[in-house]
Structures are given as structure tokens and as C-alpha cells.
Motif scaffolding. Structure first.
Motif, PDB file in Angstrom:
ATOM      1  N   GLN A   1     -10.552  11.560  56.594  1.00 35.84           N
ATOM      2  CA  GLN A   1      -9.782  10.765  56.122  1.00 35.84           C
ATOM      3  C   GLN A   1      -8.721  10.308  56.656  1.00 35.84           C
ATOM      4  O   GLN A   1      -8.152  11.073  57.544  1.00 35.84           O
ATOM      5  CB  GLN A   1      -9.506  11.295  54.451  1.00 35.84           C
ATOM      6  CG  GLN A   1      -8.260  12.551  54.745  1.00 35.84           C
ATOM      7  CD  GLN A   1      -8.105  13.122  53.570  1.00 35.84           C
ATOM      8  OE1 GLN A   1      -8.750  13.488  52.630  1.00 35.84           O
ATOM      9  NE2 GLN A   1      -6.705  13.462  53.353  1.00 35.84           N
ATOM     10  N   ALA A   2      -8.203   9.090  56.485  1.00 35.94           N
ATOM     11  CA  ALA A   2      -6.602   8.645  56.933  1.00 35.94           C
ATOM     12  C   ALA A   2      -6.330   7.571  56.237  1.00 35.94           C
ATOM     13  O   ALA A   2      -7.216   6.664  55.467  1.00 35.94           O
ATOM     14  CB  ALA A   2      -7.049   8.102  58.570  1.00 35.94           C
ATOM     15  N   GLY A   3      -4.951   7.327  56.167  1.00 35.75           N
ATOM     16  CA  GLY A   3      -4.304   6.416  55.347  1.00 35.75           C
ATOM     17  C   GLY A   3      -2.880   6.798  55.078  1.00 35.75           C
ATOM     18  O   GLY A   3      -2.303   7.585  55.645  1.00 35.75           O
ATOM     19  N   PRO A   4      -2.301   5.525  54.208  1.00 31.86           N
ATOM     20  CA  PRO A   4      -0.746   5.548  54.015  1.00 31.86           C
ATOM     21  C   PRO A   4      -0.347   6.686  52.941  1.00 31.86           C
ATOM     22  O   PRO A   4      -1.376   6.868  52.201  1.00 31.86           O
ATOM     23  CB  PRO A   4      -0.635   4.314  53.769  1.00 31.86           C
ATOM     24  CG  PRO A   4      -1.665   3.656  53.491  1.00 31.86           C
ATOM     25  CD  PRO A   4      -2.895   4.507  54.080  1.00 31.86           C
ATOM     26  N   THR A   5       0.944   7.122  52.993  1.00 29.47           N
ATOM     27  CA  THR A   5       1.494   7.782  52.120  1.00 29.47           C
ATOM     28  C   THR A   5       2.744   7.558  51.824  1.00 29.47           C
ATOM     29  O   THR A   5       3.337   6.700  52.616  1.00 29.47           O
ATOM     30  CB  THR A   5       1.419   9.456  52.368  1.00 29.47           C
ATOM     31  OG1 THR A   5       2.269   9.542  53.451  1.00 29.47           O
ATOM     32  CG2 THR A   5      -0.003   9.960  52.714  1.00 29.47           C
TER      33      THR A   5
ATOM     34  N   GLY B   1       4.773   7.035  55.055  1.00 28.94           N
ATOM     35  CA  GLY B   1       4.055   7.909  56.146  1.00 28.94           C
ATOM     36  C   GLY B   1       2.719   7.650  56.240  1.00 28.94           C
ATOM     37  O   GLY B   1       1.987   6.524  55.727  1.00 28.94           O
ATOM     38  N   LEU B   2       2.025   8.314  57.219  1.00 29.22           N
ATOM     39  CA  LEU B   2       0.744   8.147  57.586  1.00 29.22           C
ATOM     40  C   LEU B   2       0.217   9.693  57.699  1.00 29.22           C
ATOM     41  O   LEU B   2       1.032  10.412  58.198  1.00 29.22           O
ATOM     42  CB  LEU B   2       0.473   7.517  58.846  1.00 29.22           C
ATOM     43  CG  LEU B   2       0.855   5.911  59.097  1.00 29.22           C
ATOM     44  CD1 LEU B   2       0.917   5.211  60.401  1.00 29.22           C
ATOM     45  CD2 LEU B   2      -0.001   5.219  58.172  1.00 29.22           C
ATOM     46  N   ARG B   3      -1.187   9.593  57.430  1.00 28.20           N
ATOM     47  CA  ARG B   3      -1.747  11.130  57.396  1.00 28.20           C
ATOM     48  C   ARG B   3      -3.250  11.196  57.826  1.00 28.20           C
ATOM     49  O   ARG B   3      -3.793  10.008  57.639  1.00 28.20           O
ATOM     50  CB  ARG B   3      -1.694  11.825  55.920  1.00 28.20           C
ATOM     51  CG  ARG B   3      -2.476  11.003  55.049  1.00 28.20           C
ATOM     52  CD  ARG B   3      -2.660  11.758  53.868  1.00 28.20           C
ATOM     53  NE  ARG B   3      -3.529  11.272  52.946  1.00 28.20           N
ATOM     54  CZ  ARG B   3      -3.559  11.343  51.714  1.00 28.20           C
ATOM     55  NH1 ARG B   3      -2.867  12.379  51.194  1.00 28.20           N
ATOM     56  NH2 ARG B   3      -4.252  10.790  50.906  1.00 28.20           N
ATOM     57  N   GLY B   4      -3.815  12.024  58.477  1.00 31.67           N
ATOM     58  CA  GLY B   4      -5.128  12.284  58.350  1.00 31.67           C
ATOM     59  C   GLY B   4      -5.514  13.568  58.172  1.00 31.67           C
ATOM     60  O   GLY B   4      -4.898  14.574  58.325  1.00 31.67           O
ATOM     61  N   GLY B   5      -6.827  13.886  57.747  1.00 31.28           N
ATOM     62  CA  GLY B   5      -7.086  14.940  57.626  1.00 31.28           C
ATOM     63  C   GLY B   5      -9.016  15.236  57.393  1.00 31.28           C
ATOM     64  O   GLY B   5      -9.525  14.374  57.750  1.00 31.28           O
ATOM     65  N   VAL B   6      -9.079  16.437  57.452  1.00 30.62           N
ATOM     66  CA  VAL B   6     -10.606  16.810  57.530  1.00 30.62           C
ATOM     67  C   VAL B   6     -10.839  17.761  56.432  1.00 30.62           C
ATOM     68  O   VAL B   6     -10.111  18.665  56.076  1.00 30.62           O
ATOM     69  CB  VAL B   6     -10.876  17.554  58.841  1.00 30.62           C
ATOM     70  CG1 VAL B   6     -10.262  18.825  59.140  1.00 30.62           C
ATOM     71  CG2 VAL B   6     -12.426  17.686  59.261  1.00 30.62           C
ATOM     72  N   SER B   7     -12.047  17.675  55.796  1.00 28.11           N
ATOM     73  CA  SER B   7     -12.482  18.715  54.529  1.00 28.11           C
ATOM     74  C   SER B   7     -13.825  19.125  54.921  1.00 28.11           C
ATOM     75  O   SER B   7     -14.910  18.285  55.334  1.00 28.11           O
ATOM     76  CB  SER B   7     -12.470  18.051  53.425  1.00 28.11           C
ATOM     77  OG  SER B   7     -11.273  17.664  52.939  1.00 28.11           O
ATOM     78  N   VAL B   8     -14.243  20.402  54.817  1.00 28.32           N
ATOM     79  CA  VAL B   8     -15.220  21.021  55.031  1.00 28.32           C
ATOM     80  C   VAL B   8     -15.825  21.520  53.426  1.00 28.32           C
ATOM     81  O   VAL B   8     -15.425  21.981  52.932  1.00 28.32           O
ATOM     82  CB  VAL B   8     -15.228  22.281  55.822  1.00 28.32           C
ATOM     83  CG1 VAL B   8     -16.856  23.074  55.997  1.00 28.32           C
ATOM     84  CG2 VAL B   8     -15.126  22.009  57.340  1.00 28.32           C
TER      85      VAL B   8
END
Length: 190
Positions: free
Chosen positions: A55-59, A66-73
């Protein structure tokens, strides 16, 4: 915004393909969440495999963008599934004098140091996903966030706190590990 428009366009074209006989596992979507301490976010989601989500997007935390990025398992492919999540983000500099106002004080020269505050964070969490393998799902994530906050000129704040105008300071770097919680949903377009 361009990423979100791209995801929407791809989603609409995938729906048309599915109606023509396509189909399969849902891989692209939109995530909306709210939590503490990192605020509200909207992200484009890509699920390249059934057990991995990116995932990636604004916050926003109501004071700055802000901006963020993440990963989920997602180790289980069931209607209710646990998740292991990691996320990193950055909030751009913003005037945090509004916090002083919310606390019932009047911003003044002493709060000049918090006129341009930025911070970075990295978080890890365990979650519960309901509808994890479906087109629409809800989630709750609980974990810890490591936050690094930077104040460019804390001198006025320190002078006010110590009642000593001779106190000076360079940039202030505050680091902390704090609990985090996030509640949200994901809608997969295709």
C-alpha cells in the motif's frame, strides 16, 4: 491523487472484463483508515499474491500532510485472518501552534519553535482482517510505532520553560516508541 485515479480507472476496466467472463482473485484496491497516532489515510493497494499486500498513499493528522507506504502479510486465506503489518511514513513540516490553542493557551513568541515541525515514523502491528480474501474487508491493527520528531529551533520553548533568556539550543530531535492502533477497510476493484 494520480495514483488513486489510476487505481479507479483500472478498477472500472477490470469490472468490465469480469462482466465479460474474466474474473479471478482481486488484486487492486483502495484502503481507507484512521488511527492513533498517525491520523487518517487513503492508500492505493496492490495484492500481488494472496498472502502479500502492498500500500502507498497520503495521510493527515489534521495539522500536516504526509505520505506513507506499507506491507502486510496474510498467512491464512480465510474470511477471518490474522495479519502482520509494517509501515513507514513522513509528515511534512507544519505549524503545531494549533495544539497550543486547543490546550487553551495562546500561541506566542515562546511557541515559535513549533511552527515548522516534521516527523518520520516506522510501525509494526498485528491485525485481524475480516473478509481478508474477499472484495471488501475490515481490519483492526494494534502495534508499536517508532517516531522521530524534529524541531528546527527549540530555543524559544526552552527559554520560556526555564525563564532564562540566555538558554540556546540547536535543532531538537525527539525519538519515542509509542503504541499505535488503526481501524479501516479495503475495497478491491479487481
Amino acid at each position: 491523487m494520480a495514483v488513486l485515479l489510476g487505481v479507479l480507472t483500472l478498477g472500472l476496466s477490470a469490472q468490465a472484463q469480469a462482466q465479460e467472463g474474466g474474473g479471478g482473485q482481486y488484486k487492486l484496491g483502495l484502503l481507507v483508515d484512521a488511527g492513533a497516532p498517525h491520523g487518517v489515510g487513503v492508500s492505493a493497494v496492490v495484492k500481488p499474491t494472496p498472502w502479500l499486500r502492498l500500500q502507498a498513499g497520503p495521510t493527515t493528522n489534521s495539522l500536516s500532510f504526509g505520505l506513507r507506504g506499507g506491507v502486510s502479510v496474510l498467512p491464512l486465506q480465510t474470511f477471518i485472518s490474522p495479519s502482520i503489518n509494517a509501515e513507514a511514513g513522513h509528515y511534512f513540516g507544519s505549524d503545531y501552534n494549533d495544539v497550543i490553542d486547543w490546550l487553551g493557551r495562546t500561541p506566542g513568541p515562546a511557541t515559535a519553535g513549533i511552527r515548522d515541525v516534521a516527523y518520520d515514523y516506522v510501525g509494526g502491528s498485528l491485525g485481524l482482517e475480516v473478509g481478508a480474501a474477499n472484495r471488501f474487508n475490515f481490519f483492526l491493527h494494534l502495534g508499536l510505532s517508532y517516531v522521530a520528531l524534529n524541531v528546527k529551533d527549540p530555543t524559544p520553548l526552552l527559554q520560556d520553560a526555564t525563564n532564562d533568556d540566555s538558554v540556546t539550543a540547536g535543532p531538537l530531535h525527539v525519538r519515542a516508541t509509542i503504541p499505535s492502533v488503526k481501524l479501516g477497510f479495503i475495497f478491491y476493484f479487481f
